[in-house]
Design a protein around this motif. Sequence first.
Motif, PDB file in Angstrom:
ATOM      1  N   ALA A 193       0.889  -0.927   0.126  1.00  0.00           N
ATOM      2  CA  ALA A 193      -0.107  -0.236  -0.021  1.00  0.00           C
ATOM      3  C   ALA A 193       0.908   1.280  -0.069  1.00  0.00           C
ATOM      4  O   ALA A 193       0.569   2.116  -0.620  1.00  0.00           O
ATOM      5  CB  ALA A 193      -1.017  -0.116   1.116  1.00  0.00           C
TER       6      ALA A 193
ATOM      7  N   VAL B 201      -5.260   3.870   1.246  1.00  0.00           N
ATOM      8  CA  VAL B 201      -4.977   2.822   0.082  1.00  0.00           C
ATOM      9  C   VAL B 201      -5.991   1.686   0.251  1.00  0.00           C
ATOM     10  O   VAL B 201      -6.203   1.037   1.022  1.00  0.00           O
ATOM     11  CB  VAL B 201      -3.646   2.728   0.055  1.00  0.00           C
TER      12      VAL B 201
ATOM     13  N   PHE C  29      -4.752  -0.844  -6.891  1.00  0.00           N
ATOM     14  CA  PHE C  29      -4.815  -0.137  -5.487  1.00  0.00           C
ATOM     15  C   PHE C  29      -5.334   1.336  -5.692  1.00  0.00           C
ATOM     16  O   PHE C  29      -4.866   2.062  -6.617  1.00  0.00           O
ATOM     17  CB  PHE C  29      -3.523   0.089  -5.078  1.00  0.00           C
TER      18      PHE C  29
ATOM     19  N   SER D 185      -7.426  -1.772  -1.599  1.00  0.00           N
ATOM     20  CA  SER D 185      -7.194  -2.941  -2.426  1.00  0.00           C
ATOM     21  C   SER D 185      -7.850  -4.339  -2.069  1.00  0.00           C
ATOM     22  O   SER D 185      -8.351  -4.264  -0.884  1.00  0.00           O
ATOM     23  CB  SER D 185      -5.800  -3.168  -2.569  1.00  0.00           C
TER      24      SER D 185
END
Length: 701
Positions: free
Chosen positions: A510, A600, A588, A602
Amino acid sequence: MIRSVLVANRGEIARRVFRTCRSLGIGTVAVYSDADASAAHVREADIAVRLPGSAPADTYLRGELVVRAALAAGADAVHPGYGFLSEDAGFATAVTDAGLVWIGPPPSAISAMASKTRAKSLMGAAGVPLLSSVDPAVVTAGDLPVLVKASAGGGGRGMRVVRDLAALADEVASARAEAVAAFGDGSVFVEPYVEGGRHVEVQILADAHGTVWALGTRDCSLQRRHQKVVEEAPAPGLSVSLRDTLRDAAVAAASAVDYRGAGTVEFLVAPGGRAYFLEMNTRLQVEHPVTECVYGVDLVALQIRVAEGYALGAPPSPVGHAVSARLYAEDPARSWRPWAGVVHRLSVGAGADAEAGAFGVRRRGLRGGGPGPYIYGPVGRNPSGAPTLGPQIHVSVPDPHPCDPVTSRGALSAGLRVDSGVDDGDVVGVHYDPMLAKVIAWAPTRAEAVRRLAYELERARIHGPVTNRSLLVRSLRHPEFLAGEMDTGFYDRHLAELTDADEAGGIRLAALAAALADAASSPSRFGGWRNVPSQPQAKRYRAGDDEVEIRYRLGRGGLVAEGFDEVRLVSAAPSFVVLEVGGVRRGFEVACYSGGDVHVDSSLGSFALAVLPRFPDPTTRTSPGSLLAPMPGTVVRVADGIAVGKPVRAGQPLMWLEAMKMEHRVVSPADGTLTALHAVPGRQVEVGALLAVVTTEETTP
């Protein structure tokens, strides 16, 4: 007919009531403190009236100000929501004395159940099973463990589990002090503490014509600090006979006090299956949406119709299963520490702006709001001639399902509901409860509802204060919860494993994505491509208590990042980065906010990062042994006998802070001597304020 309703509350529950009022064609009036001047519930109301001040005691708990506001705004009814004055018989009386309609139970019913000790006496007379109280003065070691409870308490305030007889007196005194501060009543009582018990409750709804509905059961066993975190309906794993016992006891409790409106009767179910009455909440519960989803009703609408004099018809039948999770701005790994700050983004379900895959494909949806369309049958007449109102009964899952929210911004996908008190950009302050939202999932079966809720929470976009989102997801996927074998000690047993930060690899990726997104936003793009070796670019971030440094450069062969041998950059944009990790592509989503906050998201999880300067400021260090305020709040009391120059023990409570409706102990970090004490009862402190200094042999200069 009610034309305008003032909601004597704030946040999520005020918005919840407003949405139903709008669907019924009823005007809305908000009240607000100075701290809530720009809050979401104020923005949504037709009319808003200021209550000068910020503390609850000066604003939302001032019944005379609320009544005056209702009259000034031209409201003809008051809905109390939950908390604050919702269970204050004097306030209910003041509302009706002012000629306003009270959307709640009679003051006599509120008064009868306001004291837990008095309520127990009434329920015992009505044949409801009880746990016998114990006189604190005669408790013996054989009686342990016991539970100390505030007689006028609620929301977990003034409750203490005692397992050591020597600690009983201190815990009783502490419970009394907290009860006085929270409720103005320091009376407490003691009862046996049932290990492994489940918290099961029954939703009731009663009219003024003698009809009482018992709308199934809810399990609320997952609790922190005696406050509920995850709730579901119906309660799993109960025998038919136990369900019948709970239903009959709840109806008996309501009938015993001539109840009207919505209420909840709470029980403790022992491991052997025996149920004991805990209390009756004479108001709408926070967890009411799971019952609404399963029974296809709008409890707020029914509260209003009962207050208008309608009689209930036949009760609806349940369909499917619903599970709700309370999303709090708090850190479970740090003693449930609440967090204040700006909510940059709160988007759940189909409302998540990005379901970003490795190739940057996104779907944009609508953010969720509140309760959805509820279908009612025709108003008719029962045999006595009173008007009736009954929800239409569906034998199959309706489309759209009653759990689907409908707001001015649209509806979420089927079976998901979000009741939120904040919007993007709103601030979580220190004066009130840190709950951001309730996320509720409905499905035909429990397993499907649990899976859906965990999935949506995991993929939600929640940017701003630290939250309990990760804990909720892990709790919902824990084998004990999936098997329906949880009890009120769930977090006592599993908190460490549920908050274990096993995310080092995800945090580093991240941080790499954040660094590359930041580089992509600069005119020079990655510091400029060069055909000769150059010094790597460096970025430093803080993730929780850890620091992460990212060093990378972009050469002819692509991305070269230290410590990321198997990572290849596919693409980078200021808000979206695609990396190939060991042959697997991951997207991301990167969001940057003022102040250096970076979030971030994801498939590896959601990570909050703080951008750090390249060269740290040496003047920001604190002296060893310094006790700093872990949150903004108020010093409510300092432990007896604490004074500068006296010895203290590791873990010894030194003082208590109150923030966001919770008390937090500040303890000595080690054996040593108290060499400074800056905490004074009543003092407001900001996060990081110096409270005290404990000097040990190791910290002595």
